[in-house]
Design an enzyme around this catalytic site. Sequence first.
Site, PDB file in Angstrom:
ATOM      1  N   HIS A   9       0.152  -4.087  -4.910  1.00 27.65           N
ATOM      2  CA  HIS A   9      -0.696  -4.618  -5.976  1.00 27.65           C
ATOM      3  C   HIS A   9      -0.164  -5.956  -6.474  1.00 27.65           C
ATOM      4  O   HIS A   9       1.005  -6.296  -6.295  1.00 27.65           O
ATOM      5  CB  HIS A   9      -0.753  -3.631  -7.146  1.00 27.65           C
ATOM      6  CG  HIS A   9       0.598  -3.342  -7.731  1.00 27.65           C
ATOM      7  ND1 HIS A   9       1.230  -4.193  -8.619  1.00 27.65           N
ATOM      8  CD2 HIS A   9       1.447  -2.310  -7.532  1.00 27.65           C
ATOM      9  CE1 HIS A   9       2.408  -3.695  -8.943  1.00 27.65           C
ATOM     10  NE2 HIS A   9       2.571  -2.547  -8.303  1.00 27.65           N
ATOM     11  N   HIS A 145       2.119   0.556  -3.680  1.00 26.63           N
ATOM     12  CA  HIS A 145       3.272   0.142  -4.477  1.00 26.63           C
ATOM     13  C   HIS A 145       4.505   0.013  -3.580  1.00 26.63           C
ATOM     14  O   HIS A 145       4.477   0.340  -2.399  1.00 26.63           O
ATOM     15  CB  HIS A 145       3.536   1.174  -5.573  1.00 26.63           C
ATOM     16  CG  HIS A 145       2.323   1.515  -6.371  1.00 26.63           C
ATOM     17  ND1 HIS A 145       2.017   0.892  -7.560  1.00 26.63           N
ATOM     18  CD2 HIS A 145       1.332   2.430  -6.158  1.00 26.63           C
ATOM     19  CE1 HIS A 145       0.888   1.390  -8.045  1.00 26.63           C
ATOM     20  NE2 HIS A 145       0.458   2.327  -7.213  1.00 26.63           N
TER      21      HIS A 145
END
Length: 204
Positions: A9, A145
Amino acid sequence: MVVIVLARHGECEGNRAKLLLGRTESPLTERGRAQAAVLAAAVAGRVQRVLCSPLGRARETAAAIRAAGGPPIDVDDRWAEADYGRFDGQPLSAVPAEEWRRWQADPEAAPPGGESLAAVGRRVRSALTELVHEGGSGHVLVVSHVSPIKAAVAWALDAGDDLAWRLHLAPGAVTLLDQGPRGPVLSVFGVPPGPWLAELLAGS
């Protein structure tokens, strides 16, 4: 050939504050939104499926791809960040040195109330094995992540989960996994997206 694009992200407020972010929610910064826009420009129209962590910073990044004409987003909890338990959302300096040593020495070690690297590895391997077995001809983007993407790299290299301690992955960076005759192949790790990614996906 199917390419699995693993995207971390964009930068979020917690990243900028150098917090240990697991399940703690944190919105994207202006820079993070710009990173999401660059990713969207590179992959929109070139990936046929988008999977996403349930956490807001990943969903916000994936939403930019959808807004740019990408496919609907499928949320998969297996791509969530590791749960850092008692230390979640805390500054890195809040983690005692002995706790860091324990985590680094044993992939099964978990922070109080949290999740071990090995546990992250097991759920990520499950998700990747499912993707590979499904086959298909379209490229897949996974917005996730640090810890899950490092676990995916360990899977591709047939390495242990402790490989995570030797990898650095910046916000907004992409990692690419191909499928070769002997199994998964790590072709790109931790590179900012851009026109090169659009060209690669269009030509593969």
